[in-house]
Design an enzyme around this catalytic site. Structure first.
Site, PDB file in Angstrom:
ATOM      1  N   LYS A  22       0.996  -1.270  -0.135  1.00 45.83           N
ATOM      2  CA  LYS A  22       0.175   0.017  -0.048  1.00 45.83           C
ATOM      3  C   LYS A  22       0.685   1.124   0.066  1.00 45.83           C
ATOM      4  O   LYS A  22       0.523   2.145  -0.857  1.00 45.83           O
ATOM      5  CB  LYS A  22      -0.662   0.125   1.263  1.00 45.83           C
ATOM      6  CG  LYS A  22      -1.627   1.348   1.788  1.00 45.83           C
ATOM      7  CD  LYS A  22      -2.308   1.298   2.900  1.00 45.83           C
ATOM      8  CE  LYS A  22      -1.524   1.444   4.106  1.00 45.83           C
ATOM      9  NZ  LYS A  22      -1.248   2.899   4.554  1.00 45.83           N
ATOM     10  N   ASN A  23       1.774   1.221   0.754  1.00 42.39           N
ATOM     11  CA  ASN A  23       2.724   2.412   1.012  1.00 42.39           C
ATOM     12  C   ASN A  23       3.928   2.570  -0.025  1.00 42.39           C
ATOM     13  O   ASN A  23       4.524   3.746  -0.178  1.00 42.39           O
ATOM     14  CB  ASN A  23       3.528   2.438   2.434  1.00 42.39           C
ATOM     15  CG  ASN A  23       2.459   2.617   3.451  1.00 42.39           C
ATOM     16  OD1 ASN A  23       1.185   2.984   3.195  1.00 42.39           O
ATOM     17  ND2 ASN A  23       2.898   2.276   4.656  1.00 42.39           N
ATOM     18  N   ARG A  93      -4.328  10.423   4.822  1.00 43.45           N
ATOM     19  CA  ARG A  93      -3.159  11.335   5.050  1.00 43.45           C
ATOM     20  C   ARG A  93      -2.172  11.333   3.954  1.00 43.45           C
ATOM     21  O   ARG A  93      -1.651  12.478   3.431  1.00 43.45           O
ATOM     22  CB  ARG A  93      -2.209  11.250   6.351  1.00 43.45           C
ATOM     23  CG  ARG A  93      -2.919  11.137   7.456  1.00 43.45           C
ATOM     24  CD  ARG A  93      -2.194  11.170   8.536  1.00 43.45           C
ATOM     25  NE  ARG A  93      -1.025  11.885   8.435  1.00 43.45           N
ATOM     26  CZ  ARG A  93      -0.789  12.930   8.854  1.00 43.45           C
ATOM     27  NH1 ARG A  93      -1.612  13.570   9.375  1.00 43.45           N
ATOM     28  NH2 ARG A  93       0.356  13.724   8.730  1.00 43.45           N
ATOM     29  N   CYS A 117      -3.733  12.341  13.548  1.00 48.16           N
ATOM     30  CA  CYS A 117      -4.665  11.368  13.329  1.00 48.16           C
ATOM     31  C   CYS A 117      -4.522  10.503  14.680  1.00 48.16           C
ATOM     32  O   CYS A 117      -3.847  10.810  15.780  1.00 48.16           O
ATOM     33  CB  CYS A 117      -4.406  10.378  12.103  1.00 48.16           C
ATOM     34  SG  CYS A 117      -2.844   9.770  12.363  1.00 48.16           S
ATOM     35  N   ARG A 122       1.686  14.383  13.515  1.00 45.85           N
ATOM     36  CA  ARG A 122       1.839  14.091  12.036  1.00 45.85           C
ATOM     37  C   ARG A 122       1.935  15.246  11.234  1.00 45.85           C
ATOM     38  O   ARG A 122       0.918  15.398  10.381  1.00 45.85           O
ATOM     39  CB  ARG A 122       0.983  12.876  11.510  1.00 45.85           C
ATOM     40  CG  ARG A 122       0.986  11.522  12.127  1.00 45.85           C
ATOM     41  CD  ARG A 122       0.380  10.847  11.650  1.00 45.85           C
ATOM     42  NE  ARG A 122       0.927   9.955  10.300  1.00 45.85           N
ATOM     43  CZ  ARG A 122       0.713   9.171   9.713  1.00 45.85           C
ATOM     44  NH1 ARG A 122      -0.631   8.578   9.861  1.00 45.85           N
ATOM     45  NH2 ARG A 122       1.104   8.652   8.652  1.00 45.85           N
ATOM     46  N   ASP A 306       5.262   0.251  11.925  1.00 44.44           N
ATOM     47  CA  ASP A 306       4.130  -0.583  11.531  1.00 44.44           C
ATOM     48  C   ASP A 306       3.903  -2.162  11.793  1.00 44.44           C
ATOM     49  O   ASP A 306       3.011  -2.546  11.656  1.00 44.44           O
ATOM     50  CB  ASP A 306       3.850  -0.407   9.969  1.00 44.44           C
ATOM     51  CG  ASP A 306       3.691   1.139   9.585  1.00 44.44           C
ATOM     52  OD1 ASP A 306       3.356   1.689  10.346  1.00 44.44           O
ATOM     53  OD2 ASP A 306       3.890   1.267   8.211  1.00 44.44           O
ATOM     54  N   ILE A 328       8.688   6.260  16.772  1.00 46.38           N
ATOM     55  CA  ILE A 328       8.368   7.135  15.609  1.00 46.38           C
ATOM     56  C   ILE A 328       7.066   8.050  15.737  1.00 46.38           C
ATOM     57  O   ILE A 328       6.948   8.907  15.554  1.00 46.38           O
ATOM     58  CB  ILE A 328       8.139   6.165  14.400  1.00 46.38           C
ATOM     59  CG1 ILE A 328       9.355   5.225  14.190  1.00 46.38           C
ATOM     60  CG2 ILE A 328       7.774   7.007  13.219  1.00 46.38           C
ATOM     61  CD1 ILE A 328      10.493   5.928  13.836  1.00 46.38           C
ATOM     62  N   ARG A 398      -8.478  -0.666   5.014  1.00 47.32           N
ATOM     63  CA  ARG A 398      -7.813   0.691   4.456  1.00 47.32           C
ATOM     64  C   ARG A 398      -6.354  -0.036   3.871  1.00 47.32           C
ATOM     65  O   ARG A 398      -5.790   0.334   2.843  1.00 47.32           O
ATOM     66  CB  ARG A 398      -7.235   1.549   5.388  1.00 47.32           C
ATOM     67  CG  ARG A 398      -8.429   2.517   5.742  1.00 47.32           C
ATOM     68  CD  ARG A 398      -8.053   3.585   6.490  1.00 47.32           C
ATOM     69  NE  ARG A 398      -6.986   4.258   5.871  1.00 47.32           N
ATOM     70  CZ  ARG A 398      -6.333   5.303   6.369  1.00 47.32           C
ATOM     71  NH1 ARG A 398      -6.614   5.971   7.581  1.00 47.32           N
ATOM     72  NH2 ARG A 398      -5.441   5.922   5.715  1.00 47.32           N
TER      73      ARG A 398
END
Ligand code: EPU
Length: 421
Positions: A22-23, A93, A117, A122, A306, A328, A398
């Site tokens: 996804k990223n 985002r 969020c 962020r 993540d 992070i 998502r």
């Protein structure tokens, strides 16, 4: 809203195939705005965020044609708008990734400020500062970033902190800037390397992606290209943790084990057997008691933030006390309270957590709060005794493609309860 119902306690066995990241898919889609030729992307994951980026590109006037679930062609030929509206940016985002491409190619962009969020504040100050150094005039007003330029110029830019999205946004903009740009303190994630490979096949001149210094020599125009999205390392990690928790033997195919070294190391320390092959991982859990281990998230090549929530579930099953340090995001422990309701014993202190194990988890009704927290609740549901019902799984949708189908094929008892609303 859909829910997931899991009957815990089943052992998993079999093969699962990993989708595109996804990223990596989201910045690749934004890169289509840099050219008026067609960009064909293969291996696109079938997840909601890709649908949101598609809606944003359509809103801007780009054309998007979907050939199959995983193959899409995009073209930014004739845009009718330069604005990423609040309703799309607040949903995702990563919409902010259109800022650099719009500015570089059309000389203006208006992008809603994303705001905070569930996992932290962020900000996007690093994106803005770097684009200003490339010659953009940027004003923040009424909740929007208004940016314009009569031509970006290459510059030497040092990011004040490592940012994945910031590196991607500025790298895309610099491809069409006049002269050379040198970016320092860049993020080094595999998704950045994948974006640089795509931009290079579009005609960009980029050196050093995957290191902390990226050098870009601007070109007048970029062309169309055909690109395959890199495998999703976070999806891979999630199935690997499932294997460690309840897997007899899980083979995770079409993945890139070299992107997961810290995770593999942690799994081995817990006593999980992991066989790393060129494009697959074999994970065997349950052969010995799970051992406790301390973990700390870090920018790549460190342990990805993540993966923290999913690993925490594994640590609830480890013998002894494990320390978790999240470095992070300031608020990425939303899963802790829900795991507590399932019987986990976790003590929070700011960015640190102590996980006392092993805890016998029991099924409960729980609520998903963000993407990776939702994945951790699925994993907890798999290892818990009895029934777990997870509400608000749109968070999960998502970023995880067909998760219930993939887990069911491995032997999990998992069902989507489709809402009527
Ligand atoms: N930051 C700033 N200023 C900036 C940009 C970032 O202070 O201008 C801070 C952030 O607040 C955060 C840290 O720097 O504390 C790192 O943020 P980064 O910009 O690297 O994150 P991102 O680009 O917004 C991407 C992923 C996230 C992943 C992070 C960190 C995408 C679309 N998202 O976000 O993925 O957690 O990098 O690796 O690539 C997810 O997939 O669930 C997810 C949240």
């Amino acid at each position: 809203m859909d829910k997931l119902r899991i009957e815990g306690g089943r052992r998993l066995k079999g093969r699962v195939t990993i989708g595109g990241a996804k990223n990596a898919a989201l910045p690749a889609m934004a890169a289509s705005l840099l050219t008026d030729e067609s960009l064909t992307l293969d291996g696109m994951p079938d997840v909601w965020d890709v649908g949101t980026m598609r809606r944003l590109l359509l809103h801007l006037g780009a054309s998007v044609s979907q050939h199959s679930l995983s193959d899409v062609t995009l073209s930014g030929a004739s845009l009718k708008s330069h604005e990423a509206p609040y309703k799309l940016v607040k949903t995702m985002r990563a919409s902010v990734l259109v800022l650099g491409p719009l500015l570089a190619r059309y000389g203006r962009a208006r992008v809603s400020l994303p705001g905070g969020c569930a996992i932290g504040a962020r900000p996007i100050d690093q994106h803005i500062r770097a684009l200003e150094q490339l010659g953009a005039k940027i004003e923040l007003a009424h909740g929007f970033v208004n940016a314009e330029t009569d031509g970006l110029k290459g510059a030497s830019i040092r990011f004040g902190r490592q940012t994945v999205g910031g590196t991607e946004n500025v790298m895309m903009a610099a491809c069409l800037a006049r002269g050379e740009t040198v970016l320092d303190n860049c993020a080094r994630e595999p998704e950045i390397v994948d974006l640089a490979a795509l931009l290079t096949s579009m005609g960009a001149h980029i050196e050093g992606a995957g290191t902390s210094r990226i050098r870009i020599h601007g070109v007048e125009r970029l062309t169309g290209a055909h690109h395959e999205i890199v495998a999703d390392r976070i999806e891979t990690a999630t199935y690997a943790v499932a294997g460690a928790l309840v897997g007899d033997e899980i083979e995770i195919d079409h993945c890139r084990p070299e992107h997961l070294e810290p995770l593999i190391d942690i799994l081995r320390k817990t006593g999980t057997e992991v066989v790393s092959l060129p494009q697959s991982l074999i994970v065997r859990g349950g052969t010995r008691p799970i051992e406790c281990v301390d973990i700390e998230t870090a920018p790549y090549p460190g342990l990805a933030t993540d993966m923290q929530a999913q690993l925490m579930v594994l640590l609830t099953q480890a013998v002894g006390t494990s320390k978790v340090h999240e470095t992070i995001f300031e608020n990425r422990f939303m899963h802790v309270a829900e795991l507590g309701r399932m019987g986990a014993s976790i003590e929070l202190d700011g960015s640190r957590a102590l996980v006392y194990g092993p805890s016998a988890l029991t099924g409960a009704e729980v609520m998903a709060t963000d993407l990776r927290a939702s994945a951790s609740l699925v994993l907890a549901g798999l290892v818990a005794t009895g029934r777990t019902t997870i509400d608000r799984i749109y968070h999960l949708d998502r970023g995880y493609e067909h998760i219930e189908e993939k887990l069911e094929a491995l032997g999990a008892s998992i069902e989507r309860l489709v809402a009527n609303d």
